[in-house]
Structure formats: structure tokens, C-alpha cells
Design a protein around this motif. Structure first.
Motif, PDB file in Angstrom:
ATOM      1  N   THR B 123      48.205 -76.180 -34.591  1.00  0.00           N
ATOM      2  CA  THR B 123      50.018 -76.299 -35.134  1.00  0.00           C
ATOM      3  C   THR B 123      49.766 -76.007 -36.443  1.00  0.00           C
ATOM      4  O   THR B 123      50.870 -75.999 -37.439  1.00  0.00           O
ATOM      5  CB  THR B 123      50.395 -77.526 -35.175  1.00  0.00           C
ATOM      6  OG1 THR B 123      49.205 -78.819 -35.360  1.00  0.00           O
ATOM      7  CG2 THR B 123      50.989 -77.267 -33.841  1.00  0.00           C
ATOM      8  N   ILE B 137      43.661 -86.512 -43.482  1.00  0.00           N
ATOM      9  CA  ILE B 137      42.661 -87.218 -42.671  1.00  0.00           C
ATOM     10  C   ILE B 137      41.790 -86.724 -42.282  1.00  0.00           C
ATOM     11  O   ILE B 137      42.241 -85.618 -41.936  1.00  0.00           O
ATOM     12  CB  ILE B 137      43.724 -88.239 -41.111  1.00  0.00           C
ATOM     13  CG1 ILE B 137      44.465 -89.122 -42.803  1.00  0.00           C
ATOM     14  CG2 ILE B 137      42.771 -88.722 -40.518  1.00  0.00           C
ATOM     15  CD1 ILE B 137      46.036 -90.062 -41.637  1.00  0.00           C
ATOM     16  N   PHE B 171      37.232 -90.967 -40.692  1.00  0.00           N
ATOM     17  CA  PHE B 171      36.619 -91.861 -39.939  1.00  0.00           C
ATOM     18  C   PHE B 171      35.274 -90.674 -38.977  1.00  0.00           C
ATOM     19  O   PHE B 171      35.251 -89.332 -39.041  1.00  0.00           O
ATOM     20  CB  PHE B 171      37.692 -92.728 -38.997  1.00  0.00           C
ATOM     21  CG  PHE B 171      38.066 -91.916 -38.151  1.00  0.00           C
ATOM     22  CD1 PHE B 171      38.128 -91.440 -36.494  1.00  0.00           C
ATOM     23  CD2 PHE B 171      39.174 -90.960 -38.956  1.00  0.00           C
ATOM     24  CE1 PHE B 171      39.141 -90.269 -35.983  1.00  0.00           C
ATOM     25  CE2 PHE B 171      40.422 -90.259 -38.066  1.00  0.00           C
ATOM     26  CZ  PHE B 171      39.928 -89.410 -36.548  1.00  0.00           C
ATOM     27  N   PHE B 172      34.520 -91.868 -38.386  1.00  0.00           N
ATOM     28  CA  PHE B 172      33.484 -91.386 -37.365  1.00  0.00           C
ATOM     29  C   PHE B 172      34.362 -91.410 -35.819  1.00  0.00           C
ATOM     30  O   PHE B 172      34.650 -92.347 -35.310  1.00  0.00           O
ATOM     31  CB  PHE B 172      32.598 -91.495 -37.258  1.00  0.00           C
ATOM     32  CG  PHE B 172      31.704 -92.532 -38.485  1.00  0.00           C
ATOM     33  CD1 PHE B 172      31.755 -90.541 -39.212  1.00  0.00           C
ATOM     34  CD2 PHE B 172      32.072 -92.355 -39.299  1.00  0.00           C
ATOM     35  CE1 PHE B 172      30.775 -90.557 -40.940  1.00  0.00           C
ATOM     36  CE2 PHE B 172      31.328 -92.644 -41.359  1.00  0.00           C
ATOM     37  CZ  PHE B 172      30.626 -91.534 -41.746  1.00  0.00           C
ATOM     38  N   TRP B 174      31.705 -90.104 -33.623  1.00  0.00           N
ATOM     39  CA  TRP B 174      30.242 -90.990 -33.033  1.00  0.00           C
ATOM     40  C   TRP B 174      30.441 -89.465 -31.672  1.00  0.00           C
ATOM     41  O   TRP B 174      28.576 -89.562 -31.465  1.00  0.00           O
ATOM     42  CB  TRP B 174      30.895 -91.748 -32.174  1.00  0.00           C
ATOM     43  CG  TRP B 174      31.369 -92.593 -33.465  1.00  0.00           C
ATOM     44  CD1 TRP B 174      32.086 -93.533 -33.477  1.00  0.00           C
ATOM     45  CD2 TRP B 174      30.436 -93.767 -34.722  1.00  0.00           C
ATOM     46  NE1 TRP B 174      32.047 -94.458 -34.127  1.00  0.00           N
ATOM     47  CE2 TRP B 174      31.265 -93.946 -35.165  1.00  0.00           C
ATOM     48  CE3 TRP B 174      29.297 -92.693 -35.348  1.00  0.00           C
ATOM     49  CZ2 TRP B 174      30.673 -94.561 -36.141  1.00  0.00           C
ATOM     50  CZ3 TRP B 174      28.258 -93.096 -36.532  1.00  0.00           C
ATOM     51  CH2 TRP B 174      29.482 -94.547 -36.587  1.00  0.00           C
ATOM     52  N   ASP B 178      34.596 -84.967 -29.601  1.00  0.00           N
ATOM     53  CA  ASP B 178      35.095 -86.072 -29.485  1.00  0.00           C
ATOM     54  C   ASP B 178      35.598 -85.224 -31.104  1.00  0.00           C
ATOM     55  O   ASP B 178      36.932 -86.327 -31.541  1.00  0.00           O
ATOM     56  CB  ASP B 178      34.925 -87.315 -29.699  1.00  0.00           C
ATOM     57  CG  ASP B 178      34.762 -88.438 -28.471  1.00  0.00           C
ATOM     58  OD1 ASP B 178      35.812 -87.894 -27.508  1.00  0.00           O
ATOM     59  OD2 ASP B 178      34.227 -89.660 -28.558  1.00  0.00           O
ATOM     60  N   MET B 181      38.800 -83.975 -29.904  1.00  0.00           N
ATOM     61  CA  MET B 181      38.986 -84.076 -28.994  1.00  0.00           C
ATOM     62  C   MET B 181      40.365 -84.959 -30.649  1.00  0.00           C
ATOM     63  O   MET B 181      41.464 -84.528 -30.231  1.00  0.00           O
ATOM     64  CB  MET B 181      39.388 -84.906 -28.530  1.00  0.00           C
ATOM     65  CG  MET B 181      40.469 -86.013 -27.163  1.00  0.00           C
ATOM     66  SD  MET B 181      40.251 -84.141 -26.549  1.00  0.00           S
ATOM     67  CE  MET B 181      39.160 -84.735 -24.960  1.00  0.00           C
ATOM     68  N   ALA B 182      39.493 -85.587 -31.411  1.00  0.00           N
ATOM     69  CA  ALA B 182      40.485 -85.871 -32.626  1.00  0.00           C
ATOM     70  C   ALA B 182      41.486 -84.998 -33.751  1.00  0.00           C
ATOM     71  O   ALA B 182      42.664 -85.750 -33.732  1.00  0.00           O
ATOM     72  CB  ALA B 182      39.930 -87.158 -33.409  1.00  0.00           C
ATOM     73  N   ALA B 184      42.604 -82.240 -32.597  1.00  0.00           N
ATOM     74  CA  ALA B 184      43.772 -81.306 -31.233  1.00  0.00           C
ATOM     75  C   ALA B 184      44.529 -82.485 -31.079  1.00  0.00           C
ATOM     76  O   ALA B 184      45.335 -82.024 -31.236  1.00  0.00           O
ATOM     77  CB  ALA B 184      42.803 -81.499 -29.809  1.00  0.00           C
ATOM     78  N   GLU B 185      44.191 -83.867 -30.975  1.00  0.00           N
ATOM     79  CA  GLU B 185      45.120 -84.236 -30.487  1.00  0.00           C
ATOM     80  C   GLU B 185      46.565 -85.040 -32.093  1.00  0.00           C
ATOM     81  O   GLU B 185      47.197 -85.373 -31.750  1.00  0.00           O
ATOM     82  CB  GLU B 185      44.789 -85.762 -29.917  1.00  0.00           C
ATOM     83  CG  GLU B 185      44.489 -84.984 -28.401  1.00  0.00           C
ATOM     84  CD  GLU B 185      43.975 -86.552 -27.240  1.00  0.00           C
ATOM     85  OE1 GLU B 185      43.999 -87.969 -28.005  1.00  0.00           O
ATOM     86  OE2 GLU B 185      43.529 -85.891 -26.850  1.00  0.00           O
ATOM     87  N   GLY B 186      46.005 -84.164 -33.094  1.00  0.00           N
ATOM     88  CA  GLY B 186      45.959 -85.015 -34.099  1.00  0.00           C
ATOM     89  C   GLY B 186      46.507 -85.893 -35.348  1.00  0.00           C
ATOM     90  O   GLY B 186      46.447 -86.760 -35.649  1.00  0.00           O
ATOM     91  N   VAL B 187      45.081 -86.927 -34.556  1.00  0.00           N
ATOM     92  CA  VAL B 187      44.618 -87.826 -34.670  1.00  0.00           C
ATOM     93  C   VAL B 187      43.999 -87.716 -36.181  1.00  0.00           C
ATOM     94  O   VAL B 187      44.484 -88.701 -37.316  1.00  0.00           O
ATOM     95  CB  VAL B 187      43.571 -89.085 -34.411  1.00  0.00           C
ATOM     96  CG1 VAL B 187      42.886 -90.191 -34.949  1.00  0.00           C
ATOM     97  CG2 VAL B 187      43.966 -88.903 -33.017  1.00  0.00           C
TER      98      VAL B 187
END
Lengths: 471, 301
Positions: B123, B137, B171-172, B174, B178, B181-182, B184-187
Motif C-alpha cells: 500500500t 517503524i 523490532f525483531f 526472529w 515473519d 508477514m509483519a 504485509a500486515e502493516g505492523v
């Protein structure tokens, strides 16, 4: 509100409205209670879930491990999870795009500003529910506690629509039940309403007839009820009866007054006629005594004499003289009249019922009583239909002699009854029109009463003659 | 599942056929413990199971895969000789070259090389390079990862930024998958990921990688190697290396490699990791820990 509507509609409508209102209120209360229960359930389950989650979150928070916290909260379905750090910034959320990390909750819009205020004000370490009607979600805030200190807050947000299917379900069930109840109660309400109001409507209709229509035409039957409406009906009927009696009495007074006036007039005229009549009769007899008359004169004299005699008879008939000397009335006198009447009755093929209850002489002069009996019975025989019935009864009743005569035939109207006893009123061809007049005069002179009643083709006369006063 | 079962049964028969007489013999062979890190898609248990059987048959000894959350734990296990070999990142390898010996290097797209990718959520259409992510972030994979930590930090240093303060938060995750994923999901609004993992994920789960966009690809680095502790007996190292290098020549080995999205293994040499070594030196210099670390590194050269 219903001032202009008939009670007939007002009462059932009011009842229906009351039923509707009641089911509405009950329905609302039920829905409200279910809502509260749903809310409590939601709060309870949220706290249970949240408490489990916070155990993992404590570690993640202490290690600043965002990813572990995120993975803990990840699969939440429609729920929104937000972890707020001790500075009330978003540590992590399962919807990071909507609730970006590090942003302050209050900056996300008025809904979250209000939530933040609530969180700030909530000092105790217990979970609480934050719900406002205007919000998109409701929130359960669960403090994340480590060693007795609140290190963060877990906020679980639920879309407010979460209740909707449950509430709709309950509402539709309540609505359906209400409809069934209403479907039963409203017809009952209408029936009860009509049952209450119908007697009032009948009464009101009958009352509106009083004054504008003859009392006899007012048909009103009070219901066999003892409540207020029943009593009202009974009172109304009593009133009608009294009115009728009063009206009757007034009619009788008018009739007797008129007859009295006619009587006085007739007596006056009779006296005025009798004086010159006596003179004329004397003149004729004197004229005859003084010498023989020529045949022509003799013929004239006879004509004059006959005419004057007729005048005399008529006048005498008008001047009813009841107080003639005669013996006391005996049962045989009544039987004599029967003999006289029987031949006429047989000619018409009538059935004559003669009920003579006298068993000894009564202190009443026989001649006028016989005349009354005669007049009434002949009158009945003449009025009776061919092969009809004539009934006569004579009996002493409570110091009275009661004579009842009735016949079938035509019904005499009230108007005609009022004029029945007037002289020269001919009801039949061949009558003198004086029979009932004489009867009336005799009865009045003895201080008695005469009643006429005609109904359903039967006309009855009833005469009361006081015994003692007649002596 | 069907696929794994098909392989499963004949393999099981082989294990029984070969393993049983060995067990009846005089000595029980010791278990080979292999450490794994998320330098590849280590969460695919079906592959791991087949690979384990493959190795057990070839080595004629039980094999055990050891997985931990962080690279550091695996490195520590290796240095403590709790495990004999491990598939680790080039970064811990260059930091511990004295204790560790190269066993084999995977071939990816014909080369023992890979890149680090800088990714952002799909996005985000405006980010052109890492400078655009200032104040955002950012997700790293592991502090001991070359592609998921060292490469972006070196990049920032070279641009004159302090990587510790450049992002508002890091942040990690690990694991490289992931990280994807982080992002992709916008975390996270940006992340650094092993290019080989991203490419493999693209083949297996394009629905995840599609939600990310590659902003930048680094230059090539030595592919995360399989290493052994330097104290492991030479013959054991040789037999292990032989098995690894022969994989591509055997049908079941080739099938496994296809599953791993690799072409094979080569013996490789430490020069492959010069790029990473230079980056480590650069970072250490930048951290003004220059002297001590230079001595350590010089010693290993």
C-alpha cells in the motif's frame, strides 16, 4: 381525546391501545434486559480472554517484543486488540493499519479520545467496560499487571453491531409473542368494550326518544344486571312507567273534565227546554179538554204531542237521574239482564260468558245498576265480531261492585276512547249515541269509576261502584 | 500431505532395513545434531522430516534437527559443541571463524550468493529508498542476521544516519518469513529480509509477498552456510560434506533441493563472506570499537 367519538368505539379502542402499550412496554423491558445480559456476558468473556492474553503480553512487554505481542493478538476475528503502553501509546494492535504502533490513542478520533479519558479516570486495577451510543465499537479495558503495577492496558474493541443479530432475534420473538397476545386480547377487548357500552348506547337511544316520540313507542328492556349500568336501566324504565302513568292520568282528567262540562251543559239545556216544554204539553191537554176538536186539528194536536214527547224523552235521557227509588241489587237482577241480552247475542251467534258472583243483595239501587249492565252488555254484543266472544262478570270486590265487560272485535284507539262517553257520538249505525253517556253519568253520580281498555282487538270496560256511599 | 506420505513409506522401509543391523552391531552410532536457523523456511516441517530421513540413511546414524528462536542460541549451542553442525547466517560465521569451519554452501540460482531486500507494504507507493523510512517503524529479522539486520544498518551508516535513532521504533520478527508477514500486515512500515526467503515465499505463498513491495535489493553476499565446529574430527566433516555435495546427484536429494528452492551445495570458501566481513568491520569502526574488534578479525584472517 375521544370527546367526539362514540363510547361504542372509544372503549374498545382505549382497551386495544392499553393492550398495545402494555405489550410495547413489556417488549422493551425484555429487550433491554437481554441487552444488559448480552453486555454482561460479553464483558465476562472478554475479561476471561483478556486475562489469558495478558500473561503472554506481560513477557512480550517486558522484553519489548512487539512481534511476540502481535502474534499473541493476531487471530482475533472481528475483535480489535490494542495494547497501550504506560505512556498510553499503542504498543501493538492486531489491526496495525488502523491503530498504528506508537500513535497516541486520543489522536485517533473523538471515539478514542473519550476512551482515553475513561482509561485515565479509571485508577483501580480492575477491568471495565467503556460504551457510548455514538461509538462504532464498545471497549473492554483490561489492565496488564506485573508485580502489582499496571504496566500497560489491553483494550478489546467489539463492533457495536455484535449485539444486533441477538437483539433482532429477541425482538422478533418478543414481537411475535406480542402479536399473538394482541391477536387474542384485542377481540376480547372489543367484546368486553361492546358489552359494557351497548347497554349505555341502547339507554341513550331510548332516552333521546323521550319527548319526541310517544312513550308507548319507546322500546327499552333493561338487562338483568345488578351493576351500575343495570341500575341505570332499571331507573330509566321506572321513569318511563311513571311518565306513562302521569300521561294517562292527565288524559283521564281531561276526559272527565270534558264530560263533566258536557254534562253541565246538557243539564242546563234540558232544564231550559223542559220548562217551555211542560207549558206546551199543558196547553195541548187544556185545549183538548175544552171541547171537541175538528179532525184536522185533532191530527195536528197528535203530531205536536208526539213531537213534544220525543223532545221530552231525549231531554230526559240527557238528564240522567240515577237516584231513583229502587230495591237493593240482587243476583236475580243480573240474571234478568242476561236474559235480555242473550237473545241479541244468539242472533249474532256469539259466545256469551256470564259470570255472576253475587250471592245476595247489595246496597246498591237495582235500577241504575241494571241500566249500566244492560248498556254495557248490549254495547259489547253489538261491537263484537260475528261469532265472537262477549264476557261479563259481576263481583263484589273490597267494598266495590266490580263489573267487567269485554268483547272481541276491533281495537278502539286511544283517541276514540277519550270521546266514547260523549252524548250523540255514534259508533255504530242504529245507536242513539246515548247508551255510554248514560252509563257514564250513572257511574259518576254513584261516585264510581269506569275504565276502558282496548288492545289486540279486545275491548274491555271495567266499572267500580262503591257500595257504602251508594246507600 | 500426499506427497510427504509417498516418500515417507519407502524411506521408512529403508531406515528399518539399514538401521536395524547397525543397531544389532556392537556400537550404537552417536546422534548427529544439526542446528537450523530461519535462514530458510524452517517452518516447513514436512521437508525437515524427509531431509532428516535422507541424512540418516546416508550417514547411517540418527540425525536430530535443533531449532531455536534466535540465531544466537544456535551459534551458542554450536560453540558449546552441543550440536555438531548448523545452517547459520554468514554474519555469525564471520564473527566466529576461528571456532567454525565451513561445511558446505548452498547454491541458489546457480550461485552461492544471495541478496538482502528492503521491503515496504504494497500500500506504500511513495517509498523509493531506505531514507524515505525515517521515523517509521522498521522490522529486522534477527540481530545476528546479515540480510535482515546488518545490511540495512550498514546502508544507513553509509548514508550518514545513526541506525539506532533513524527509525521511530524497530523490532525483531526472529524469522525472515515473519518479517515479510509483519510488513504485509502493516505492523511495520519497512523491513529487511533475506532475498532467497522472499523469493521462495513468492513461489509458495504469493498472497503474502504480494502485499509487500521490494524497494531495494542489496549487492550479493555469501549465502548462509552450513558450518561445523572446528574441533569436529576431519573424517566426520568429510563424510558429512560428501553427503551434502551429492544431494543434487540423487533423485530424492534433488527433490529435496527443489523443495528448498536450492540448486545444490558446494564446498565453498571463506572468501565468499568477505562482503559481510567488510560490513562488520565497517560497523565496528563506526561504533568506535575499532581496535579490539580489528585484532579479533586480524587473528582469524
Amino acid at each position: 381525546m375521544f370527546g367526539r367519538i362514540s363510547l361504542r368505539y372509544e372503549v374498545p379502542i382505549s382497551l386495544s391501545l392499553a393492550i398495545l402499550l402494555t405489550s410495547l412496554v413489556i417488549g422493551s423491558v425484555l429487550i433491554w434486559r437481554s441487552y444488559e445480559e448480552l453486555r454482561n456476558d460479553l464483558f465476562r468473556s472478554s475479561v476471561e480472554l483478556g486475562t489469558v492474553l495478558t500473561r503472554t503480553l506481560v513477557t512480550a512487554l517486558k522484553h519489548d517484543d512487539v512481534w511476540q505481542a502481535y502474534q499473541t493478538l493476531r487471530s482475533a476475528g472481528f475483535k480489535s486488540y490494542i495494547v497501550l503502553d504506560d505512556q498510553q501509546r499503542i504498543f501493538v494492535s492486531n489491526q496495525p493499519k488502523q491503530f498504528p504502533m506508537l500513535s497516541e490513542l486520543r489522536t485517533l478520533g473523538p471515539e478514542f479520545d473519550a476512551l482515553q479519558v475513561d482509561i485515565d479516570n479509571h485508577v483501580s486495577l480492575t477491568p471495565f467496560l467503556h460504551e457510548r451510543l455514538e461509538d462504532e465499537r464498545l471497549y473492554v479495558v483490561i489492565p496488564i499487571i506485573d508485580d502489582g503495577i499496571r504496566i500497560a492496558n489491553l483494550v478489546i474493541g467489539y463492533p457495536r453491531t455484535i449485539y444486533r443479530p441477538h437483539l433482532m432475534n429477541i425482538a422478533s420473538r418478543v414481537g411475535l409473542t406480542s402479536l399473538i397476545v394482541i391477536a387474542f386480547l384485542i377481540p376480547i377487548g372489543w367484546w368486553v368494550g361492546n358489552r359494557t357500552v351497548n347497554p349505555l348506547v341502547q339507554l341513550s337511544r331510548a332516552m333521546s326518544q323521550v319527548g319526541s316520540e310517544p312513550l308507548d313507542d319507546i322500546k327499552y328492556k333493561p338487562l338483568g344486571r345488578d351493576d351500575e349500568i343495570g341500575k341505570l336501566g332499571q331507573s330509566f324504565q321506572a321513569m318511563i312507567e311513571e311518565l306513562k302513568e302521569k300521561q294517562n292520568l292527565e288524559g283521564q282528567v281531561i276526559v272527565s273534565e270534558r264530560l263533566a262540562a258536557i254534562g253541565r251543559l246538557a243539564a242546563g239545556i234540558a232544564h231550559e227546554i223542559n220548562n217551555p216544554l211542560g207549558g206546551m204539553m199543558n196547553a195541548i191537554s187544556t185545549h183538548r179538554r175544552f171541547g171537541p176538536l175538528g179532525p184536522e186539528t185533532e191530527k195536528t194536536m197528535i203530531l205536536l204531542e208526539r213531537g213534544l214527547k220525543q223532545i221530552h224523552e231525549t231531554v230526559s235521557a240527557l238528564l240522567v237521574e240515577a237516584r231513583q227509588e229502587s230495591h237493593d241489587l240482587t243476583p236475580e237482577d243480573v240474571e234478568d239482564v242476561r236474559l235480555l241480552v242473550q237473545s241479541d247475542a244468539q242472533k249474532k251467534g256469539l259466545r256469551l260468558v256470564w259470570d255472576n258472583k253475587l250471592d245476595g243483595p247489595l246496597s246498591l239501587p237495582s235500577t241504575p245498576v241494571r241500566q249500566v249492565l244492560m248498556n254495557l252488555s248490549l254495547n259489547a254484543v253489538q261491537a263484537a265480531a260475528e261469532a265472537g266472544n262477549v264476557t261479563l262478570s259481576v263481583a263484589p270486590v273490597d267494598g266495590l261492585l266490580e263489573i267487567r265487560v269485554s268483547n272481541d272485535g276491533i281495537t278502539v284507539s286511544n283517541e276514540e276512547i277519550g270521546k266514547l262517553f260523549e252524548p250523540f257520538v255514534h259508533h255504530r249505525p242504529g245507536g242513539t249515541g246515548l247508551g255510554l253517556w248514560i252509563t257514564y253519568q250513572i257511574v259518576r253520580q254513584f261516585g264510581g269509576d269506569i275504565f276502558v281498555h282496548s288492545e289486540h282487538g279486545t275491548t274491555s270496560f271495567m266499572v267500580h261502584l262503591p257500595l257504602e256511599s251508594a246507600a | 500431505m500426499v506427497y510427504s506420505l509417498k516418500l515417507h513409506i519407502p524411506l521408512l522401509c529403508l531406515v528399518l532395513a539399514v538401521g536395524t543391523p547397525a543397531a544389532v552391531g556392537a556400537e550404537q552410532p552417536s546422534t548427529l545434531r544439526i542446528g537450523l536457523t530461519p535462514v530458510f523456511l524452517d517452518n516447513k516441517l514436512s521437508i525437515l522430516r524427509i531431509w532428516k530421513r535422507y541424512l540418516e540413511i546416508r550417514l547411517e546414524r540418527p540425525v536430530e534437527f535443533v531449532q531455536r528462536q534466535t540465531y544466537r542460541e544456535i551459534t551458542d549451542l554450536l560453540l558449546a559443541r552441543d550440536i555438531q553442525t548448523a545452517w547459520i547466517c554468514g554474519f555469525p560465521f564471520v564473527r566466529n571463524t576461528r571456532e567454525l569451519t565451513l561445511l558446505a554452501v548452498p547454491l541458489y540460482r546457480g550461485q552461492p550468493l544471495y541478496r538482502s531486500y528492503l521491503i515496504v507494504p504494497a500500500t506504500d507507493e511513495s517509498t523509493r529508498n531506505i531514507s524515505d523510512l525515517r521515523g517509521k517503524i522498521f522490522v529486522y529479522s534477527d540481530p545476528d542476521s546479515n540480510s535482515g539486520f546488518l545490511v540495512p544498518r550498514v546502508g544507513l551508516r553509509r548514508l550518514g544516519y545513526n541506525p539506532d535513532t533513524f527509525f521511530s521504533r524497530t523490532f525483531f520478527a526472529w524469522a525472515h518469513h515473519d518479517v515479510v508477514m509483519a510488513v504485509a500486515e502493516g505492523v511495520a512500515q519497512g523491513g529487511a529480509v533475506d532475498g532467497y526467503v522472499w523469493d521462495t515465499l513468492q513461489q509458495l505463498h504469493p498472497e503474502i509477498t504480494q502485499r509487500t513491495r521490494i524497494v531495494d535489493k542489496s549487492r550479493l553476499f555469501g549465502f548462509p552456510p552450513l558450518v561445523v565446529h572446528s574441533a569436529l574430527p576431519e573424517d566426520e566433516v568429510r563424510s558429512l560434506r560428501r553427503v551434502m555435495l551429492k544431494m543434487q546427484d540423487e533423485p530424492d536429494g534433488a527433490a529435496l533441493l527443489r523443495e528448498l528452492n536450492l540448486d545444490g551445495f558446494i564446498a565453498g570458501n571463506t572468501d565468499l563472506y568477505d562482503g559481510i566481513r567488510k560490513n562488520v568491520l565497517y560497523m565496528n569502526r563506526a561504533k568506535r570499537n575499532v581496535w579490539q574488534n580489528q585484532l579479533t578479525l586480524r587473528g582469524t584472517d
